[in-house]
Design an enzyme around this catalytic site. Sequence first.
Site, PDB file in Angstrom:
ATOM      1  N   GLY B  39       0.796  -1.229   0.000  1.00 59.90           N
ATOM      2  CA  GLY B  39       0.000   0.000   0.000  1.00 59.90           C
ATOM      3  C   GLY B  39       0.823   1.271   0.000  1.00 59.90           C
ATOM      4  N   GLN B  70      -7.226  -3.233  -4.167  1.00 59.82           N
ATOM      5  CA  GLN B  70      -8.049  -2.106  -3.721  1.00 59.82           C
ATOM      6  C   GLN B  70      -7.193  -0.881  -3.396  1.00 59.82           C
ATOM      7  OE1 GLN B  70      -7.600  -1.846  -0.193  1.00 59.82           O
ATOM      8  NE2 GLN B  70      -9.402  -0.872   0.716  1.00 59.82           N
ATOM      9  N   ASN B 129       4.005  -4.447   9.632  1.00 58.77           N
ATOM     10  CA  ASN B 129       4.020  -5.126  10.933  1.00 58.77           C
ATOM     11  C   ASN B 129       5.103  -4.512  11.807  1.00 58.77           C
ATOM     12  OD1 ASN B 129       6.537  -7.155  10.991  1.00 58.77           O
ATOM     13  ND2 ASN B 129       5.749  -6.983   8.900  1.00 58.77           N
ATOM     14  N   CYS B 169      13.829   9.103  16.780  1.00 63.15           N
ATOM     15  CA  CYS B 169      13.574   7.880  16.015  1.00 63.15           C
ATOM     16  C   CYS B 169      12.258   7.270  16.482  1.00 63.15           C
ATOM     17  CB  CYS B 169      14.745   6.913  16.131  1.00 63.15           C
ATOM     18  SG  CYS B 169      14.752   5.891  17.620  1.00 63.15           S
ATOM     19  N   CYS B 186      -4.468  -4.314   9.446  1.00 61.49           N
ATOM     20  CA  CYS B 186      -5.360  -3.845   8.376  1.00 61.49           C
ATOM     21  C   CYS B 186      -6.293  -4.939   7.885  1.00 61.49           C
ATOM     22  CB  CYS B 186      -4.540  -3.326   7.203  1.00 61.49           C
ATOM     23  SG  CYS B 186      -3.586  -1.881   7.621  1.00 61.49           S
ATOM     24  N   CYS B 243      16.128   6.774  25.005  1.00 67.08           N
ATOM     25  CA  CYS B 243      15.756   5.892  23.889  1.00 67.08           C
ATOM     26  C   CYS B 243      16.668   4.671  23.868  1.00 67.08           C
ATOM     27  CB  CYS B 243      15.865   6.645  22.558  1.00 67.08           C
ATOM     28  SG  CYS B 243      15.606   5.578  21.123  1.00 67.08           S
TER      29      CYS B 243
HETATM   30 ZN   LIG Z   1      15.418   7.109  19.442  1.00 67.93          ZN
END
Ligand SMILES: [Zn+2]
Lengths: 71, 270
Positions: B39, B70, B129, B169, B186, B243
């Site tokens: 998509g 589609q 995913n 990120c 989806c 992070c």
């Molecule tokens: Zn990061």
Amino acid sequence: MHLTVNGKNTVIADKESLSIPGLLDELNVEDPLYVTVELNGDIMERINFDNIVVRDGDEIEFLYFMGGGRG
Amino acid sequence: MLTEEQIERYQRHIALKEVGGKGQRKLLDGRVLIIGAGGLGAPAALYLAAAGVGTIGLVDADTVDLTNLQRQVIHFTPDIGKAKVISAREKMAAINPGIEVNTYEEWAHAGNIMGIIIGYDFVIDGTDNFAAKFLINDACVLAGIPYSHAGILRFDGQTITVKPGESACYRCIFPGPPPKDAIPTCSQTGVIGVLPGVLGIIQATEAIKFLLGKGELLTGRMLIYNALEMDFNEVRINRDPKCPICGETPSILELKDEVDAVTHCDLGKK
Ligand SMILES: [Zn+2]
């Protein structure tokens, strides 16, 4: 209190403050266990959710997991 | 230098002062990898081919299925059963025979992704995913390759561009994937067909701007789109010093697959 939630003015009647879990519940946020919550520009750590207080004038963004694309 | 055919083909680019002949040369010398020929990847691939991005890589192990048509506008009805990367390459070559399309008929995983992405200037995440989305983030951050993330569901989409070491990120927003099956896919909930078109073209736009070195990239802010409300919302995203991959003391130092998060959109229907 008046909040800005995902860019939209949102009124929460009869409440002057809420914890983040309280807010997630009040607004019926989908997937409350996985949503990322940003308060006034900073992403909140999930382990602190109970101790974070949302007050009148705060700006909240909910960021949801969206996994689709290829299929 | 551009050939006469190229000057004519890219005339509307060359006429832009932000592009010109020099910018078009940058596009022709540019290398963009699209992971996922579905998509999001379909419109991105078509526009990048048309724009004259000289080398475009496509990564996908899937074959074209009737339910894809589609929204995955690079694949046509007679392509059903064909490898998506081959089907996509045929259309791109028909639009623009002057570009090179590299196909990787495999799923990206921790063992192969570095070998695929190294050498590309910019990566587009067109996967469906969370295992792949976190893997692409981690690989691009570790390799220092800028990339565009996008995700879609129902009528909603989100996209952000990541410049490793400079801007937030994906893990700065979501430290790790949700548990398997916690978030609908989806195929379970549906997706309006035009939605990945909007998001995939934004991703292609980012790739083009990055190659040109013009404008402001969608870094440090996530663009959130709702098609039903026709609402675009932008959320500032700062880098998270904690992070797990781009923070001050990262815990992720090498790639691994987030096996618990693997839920391909298409698994349910096969
Ligand atoms: Zn990061």
